[in-house]
Write a protein that holds these residues in place. Sequence first.
Motif, PDB file in Angstrom:
ATOM      1  N   THR A  59      36.621 140.971  50.749  1.00 46.64           N
ATOM      2  CA  THR A  59      35.596 139.957  50.471  1.00 46.64           C
ATOM      3  C   THR A  59      34.207 140.522  50.728  1.00 46.64           C
ATOM      4  OG1 THR A  59      37.073 138.120  51.026  1.00 46.64           O
ATOM      5  CG2 THR A  59      34.705 137.687  51.150  1.00 46.64           C
ATOM      6  N   VAL A  60      34.051 141.197  51.857  1.00 49.49           N
ATOM      7  CA  VAL A  60      32.754 141.797  52.204  1.00 49.49           C
ATOM      8  C   VAL A  60      32.371 142.870  51.189  1.00 49.49           C
ATOM      9  CG1 VAL A  60      31.504 143.137  53.933  1.00 49.49           C
ATOM     10  CG2 VAL A  60      33.025 141.275  54.655  1.00 49.49           C
ATOM     11  N   LYS A  61      33.323 143.690  50.782  1.00 55.21           N
ATOM     12  CA  LYS A  61      33.038 144.774  49.828  1.00 55.21           C
ATOM     13  C   LYS A  61      32.594 144.207  48.479  1.00 55.21           C
ATOM     14  CE  LYS A  61      36.229 148.150  51.864  1.00 55.21           C
ATOM     15  NZ  LYS A  61      37.468 148.939  51.650  1.00 55.21           N
ATOM     16  N   ASP A  62      33.314 143.185  48.005  1.00 52.06           N
ATOM     17  CA  ASP A  62      32.936 142.579  46.727  1.00 52.06           C
ATOM     18  C   ASP A  62      31.547 141.959  46.805  1.00 52.06           C
ATOM     19  OD1 ASP A  62      35.307 143.269  45.496  1.00 52.06           O
ATOM     20  OD2 ASP A  62      36.315 141.386  45.969  1.00 52.06           O
ATOM     21  N   ALA A  63      31.251 141.299  47.923  1.00 51.73           N
ATOM     22  CA  ALA A  63      29.932 140.678  48.089  1.00 51.73           C
ATOM     23  C   ALA A  63      28.832 141.738  48.152  1.00 51.73           C
ATOM     24  CB  ALA A  63      29.912 139.815  49.354  1.00 51.73           C
ATOM     25  N   GLU A  64      29.106 142.863  48.803  1.00 49.60           N
ATOM     26  CA  GLU A  64      28.111 143.943  48.870  1.00 49.60           C
ATOM     27  C   GLU A  64      27.831 144.513  47.481  1.00 49.60           C
ATOM     28  OE1 GLU A  64      29.925 146.563  51.679  1.00 49.60           O
ATOM     29  OE2 GLU A  64      28.931 145.658  53.424  1.00 49.60           O
ATOM     30  N   ASN A  65      28.883 144.675  46.671  1.00 53.67           N
ATOM     31  CA  ASN A  65      28.699 145.163  45.302  1.00 53.67           C
ATOM     32  C   ASN A  65      27.885 144.170  44.475  1.00 53.67           C
ATOM     33  OD1 ASN A  65      30.190 147.495  45.806  1.00 53.67           O
ATOM     34  ND2 ASN A  65      32.120 146.568  45.165  1.00 53.67           N
ATOM     35  N   ALA A  66      28.200 142.883  44.632  1.00 52.94           N
ATOM     36  CA  ALA A  66      27.443 141.842  43.919  1.00 52.94           C
ATOM     37  C   ALA A  66      25.982 141.846  44.361  1.00 52.94           C
ATOM     38  CB  ALA A  66      28.072 140.469  44.176  1.00 52.94           C
ATOM     39  N   LEU A  67      25.766 142.031  45.665  1.00 51.96           N
ATOM     40  CA  LEU A  67      24.401 142.041  46.203  1.00 51.96           C
ATOM     41  C   LEU A  67      23.579 143.180  45.613  1.00 51.96           C
ATOM     42  CD1 LEU A  67      22.337 140.908  48.243  1.00 51.96           C
ATOM     43  CD2 LEU A  67      23.295 142.457  49.951  1.00 51.96           C
ATOM     44  N   ALA A  68      24.198 144.359  45.496  1.00 49.06           N
ATOM     45  CA  ALA A  68      23.481 145.528  44.953  1.00 49.06           C
ATOM     46  C   ALA A  68      23.004 145.265  43.529  1.00 49.06           C
ATOM     47  CB  ALA A  68      24.395 146.754  45.001  1.00 49.06           C
ATOM     48  N   ILE A  69      23.877 144.669  42.713  1.00 50.18           N
ATOM     49  CA  ILE A  69      23.502 144.375  41.322  1.00 50.18           C
ATOM     50  C   ILE A  69      22.434 143.286  41.274  1.00 50.18           C
ATOM     51  CG2 ILE A  69      24.351 143.541  39.094  1.00 50.18           C
ATOM     52  CD1 ILE A  69      27.103 144.663  39.849  1.00 50.18           C
ATOM     53  N   ALA A  70      22.627 142.221  42.078  1.00 54.56           N
ATOM     54  CA  ALA A  70      21.687 141.094  42.072  1.00 54.56           C
ATOM     55  C   ALA A  70      20.290 141.529  42.510  1.00 54.56           C
ATOM     56  CB  ALA A  70      22.209 139.979  42.978  1.00 54.56           C
ATOM     57  N   GLN A  71      20.217 142.410  43.521  1.00 54.08           N
ATOM     58  CA  GLN A  71      18.907 142.897  43.976  1.00 54.08           C
ATOM     59  C   GLN A  71      18.254 143.774  42.913  1.00 54.08           C
ATOM     60  OE1 GLN A  71      20.073 144.732  47.704  1.00 54.08           O
ATOM     61  NE2 GLN A  71      19.336 142.973  48.906  1.00 54.08           N
ATOM     62  N   LYS A  72      19.057 144.533  42.205  1.00 59.45           N
ATOM     63  CA  LYS A  72      18.521 145.432  41.178  1.00 59.45           C
ATOM     64  C   LYS A  72      17.857 144.647  40.052  1.00 59.45           C
ATOM     65  CE  LYS A  72      19.925 149.204  38.098  1.00 59.45           C
ATOM     66  NZ  LYS A  72      21.053 150.035  37.624  1.00 59.45           N
ATOM     67  N   ILE A  73      18.428 143.484  39.718  1.00 56.83           N
ATOM     68  CA  ILE A  73      17.898 142.700  38.594  1.00 56.83           C
ATOM     69  C   ILE A  73      17.067 141.494  39.053  1.00 56.83           C
ATOM     70  CG2 ILE A  73      19.799 143.377  37.076  1.00 56.83           C
ATOM     71  CD1 ILE A  73      21.133 140.724  37.606  1.00 56.83           C
ATOM     72  N   ASN A  74      16.793 141.424  40.375  1.00 53.37           N
ATOM     73  CA  ASN A  74      15.976 140.327  40.925  1.00 53.37           C
ATOM     74  C   ASN A  74      16.589 138.953  40.630  1.00 53.37           C
ATOM     75  OD1 ASN A  74      13.990 142.008  42.011  1.00 53.37           O
ATOM     76  ND2 ASN A  74      12.895 142.121  40.069  1.00 53.37           N
ATOM     77  N   TYR A  75      17.901 138.856  40.778  1.00 56.83           N
ATOM     78  CA  TYR A  75      18.631 137.606  40.544  1.00 56.83           C
ATOM     79  C   TYR A  75      18.763 136.893  41.888  1.00 56.83           C
ATOM     80  CZ  TYR A  75      22.597 134.624  39.151  1.00 56.83           C
ATOM     81  OH  TYR A  75      23.434 133.573  38.897  1.00 56.83           O
ATOM     82  N   THR A  76      17.779 136.061  42.231  1.00 52.78           N
ATOM     83  CA  THR A  76      17.680 135.478  43.567  1.00 52.78           C
ATOM     84  C   THR A  76      18.885 134.620  43.927  1.00 52.78           C
ATOM     85  OG1 THR A  76      15.277 135.434  43.277  1.00 52.78           O
ATOM     86  CG2 THR A  76      16.177 134.166  45.111  1.00 52.78           C
ATOM     87  N   ALA A  77      19.336 133.771  43.000  1.00 53.90           N
ATOM     88  CA  ALA A  77      20.508 132.922  43.286  1.00 53.90           C
ATOM     89  C   ALA A  77      21.734 133.784  43.576  1.00 53.90           C
ATOM     90  CB  ALA A  77      20.780 131.999  42.097  1.00 53.90           C
ATOM     91  N   GLY A  78      21.880 134.896  42.829  1.00 58.41           N
ATOM     92  CA  GLY A  78      23.002 135.802  43.064  1.00 58.41           C
ATOM     93  C   GLY A  78      22.900 136.519  44.399  1.00 58.41           C
ATOM     94  N   ILE A  79      21.660 136.870  44.787  1.00 56.73           N
ATOM     95  CA  ILE A  79      21.446 137.521  46.090  1.00 56.73           C
ATOM     96  C   ILE A  79      21.861 136.579  47.216  1.00 56.73           C
ATOM     97  CG2 ILE A  79      19.687 138.439  47.661  1.00 56.73           C
ATOM     98  CD1 ILE A  79      18.107 139.312  45.160  1.00 56.73           C
ATOM     99  N   ALA A  80      21.420 135.320  47.123  1.00 57.94           N
ATOM    100  CA  ALA A  80      21.734 134.325  48.157  1.00 57.94           C
ATOM    101  C   ALA A  80      23.247 134.111  48.273  1.00 57.94           C
ATOM    102  CB  ALA A  80      21.038 133.007  47.838  1.00 57.94           C
ATOM    103  N   GLU A  81      23.928 133.967  47.131  1.00 54.10           N
ATOM    104  CA  GLU A  81      25.372 133.734  47.153  1.00 54.10           C
ATOM    105  C   GLU A  81      26.124 134.954  47.693  1.00 54.10           C
ATOM    106  OE1 GLU A  81      29.049 131.696  46.548  1.00 54.10           O
ATOM    107  OE2 GLU A  81      26.970 131.120  46.935  1.00 54.10           O
ATOM    108  N   SER A  82      25.619 136.152  47.383  1.00 47.50           N
ATOM    109  CA  SER A  82      26.260 137.377  47.891  1.00 47.50           C
ATOM    110  C   SER A  82      26.204 137.431  49.416  1.00 47.50           C
ATOM    111  CB  SER A  82      25.571 138.611  47.294  1.00 47.50           C
ATOM    112  OG  SER A  82      25.688 138.630  45.883  1.00 47.50           O
ATOM    113  N   TRP A  83      25.049 137.081  49.987  1.00 53.03           N
ATOM    114  CA  TRP A  83      24.937 137.048  51.448  1.00 53.03           C
ATOM    115  C   TRP A  83      25.888 136.008  52.045  1.00 53.03           C
ATOM    116  CZ3 TRP A  83      23.178 140.831  54.101  1.00 53.03           C
ATOM    117  CH2 TRP A  83      22.098 141.587  53.673  1.00 53.03           C
ATOM    118  N   ARG A  84      26.029 134.857  51.370  1.00 57.28           N
ATOM    119  CA  ARG A  84      26.920 133.803  51.878  1.00 57.28           C
ATOM    120  C   ARG A  84      28.378 134.265  51.867  1.00 57.28           C
ATOM    121  NH1 ARG A  84      30.086 129.291  50.784  1.00 57.28           N
ATOM    122  NH2 ARG A  84      30.432 129.953  48.628  1.00 57.28           N
TER     123      ARG A  84
END
Length: 478
Positions: free
Chosen positions: A51-76
């Motif tokens: 779960t943590v690994k998948d969220a970290e991967n999602a976070l990396a992509i979301a930060q790269k494209i400035n997808y704020t909602a995706g960044i927030a959900e990845s941290w959650r």
Amino acid sequence: MKKSLLLTFLACFAFLLNAKCYGYNTDLDTNEVIKLNKQGFSMRLTDPEQTVKDAENALAIAQKINYTAGIAESWRVMGIGNYYQNQSVKAIDNYLTSLSLFTKINDLRGEGKVYNNIGNLYRDNDYERALEYFGKALVIAKKLSDNTLIAPIYLNIGNILVSKKKYNQALNYYNKSNDLYAALKDTVTLVTCMQNKGVVYSFLNQNELSKTFLLAANKKAKELDLNDPVARIDLTLAEIYMKQNQFDEAEKAIDEGITFANIIKNTKTVSDFKLTRYELEYKRKNYHEALDMLHDIYRQDSAVYKQNTSTQINLIQEQIKQQAREKENEILLQRQRYDRTRFWGVTIVSVLLLILVGILISNVKSKAKTNIQLTNLNAEVSRQKDNLDRINHHLEEIIDERTKDLQVKNKKLSEYSSYLSHQIRGPIATLKGLMNLEKEGLVDKQECIRMMNKCVSEIDDRIIEMSDMLHDPGRIGF
């Protein structure tokens, strides 16, 4: 048509170039972030480390494209993974970061989910604080009429009521949660509902009913590959089996539970099983084994106590750090808003410049075409003027020639007139004389008629001759 297509192409190219430069997200990237977060969340009861690994991967992509909602959900989702691995400090850090981002973008549903998650962190050590966060989450969930959020909140409130030994109230919340999950067809969480009901019935000393729910939940959890619920169910089953002096069954439940707890690397659950095994050995009167386990538990409890104390301090420190991070996030969001504004400004200016350049190019081409047409028209006018000049000159020549011809004809007519007058006057004079002689009776009548005929014939001949001369001006002798 070609100009319009060219301008459209250039405008689209400028837009895409700017979008690439400023890193704006595409549907493909946002969908990948959403997919990874959902995948990580679904693994929380099976493999929280994944779960943590998948969220970290999602976070990396979301930060790269400035997808704020995706960044927030990845941290959650990352916080949920750390929670199930009993990493409370990491989990609270993840949750607070997520909450600040959801608040900035005014995502109420996201805020409600994070409040629910934070309430779970306090579930085992601060019931009132946990209920406070669950209450915040429930207010938001009811405001949004979101049953997918209301259902887990009811479940978690039931857990707090169990800890406070308010079993009947807890059972009421479990039933309401179970009904919502059944309507949502969430088979995974229905397993948790069955497990929680089994726990409540065990506290109410309804052991057979408790085992019915727990065994059904255990079977379903194994079918769905839910490692965490299997471990927790086995723990409760072991306690029930010990109450009923079914020691062998209790030992099997403990062994199985430890195996599943180790799979998900949940040290707290493993410790709970060690305590249960101590109780089992004590009830079996295997005092030597029970003593060894008691020493082990003492050492572990001492370490856990230190860890819990450290955790509380770290939680306070993390909250202080979170305030600083919130300020940094505010600056980041302001920068992102500025970048977006600048991006659209540059794009609009680029498009306007392209349109202006297109208009200028079109005007230049139009003027060049008009100049060519005017040049061709002037050349045509000059050519027509030359033709008119030649025609006028030719007409003047014709007029001069005909004037000379008329002058010649007038001269000839004058000569004709003189000639006719001279040629006709003689015979006419003779006729007049004959007529006078005849009146006087001085000439013979027949001779007079003969002479008069002769004069008339001469006059006729002269008239015919003059007519021939008029029709043949070039006749020789005239």
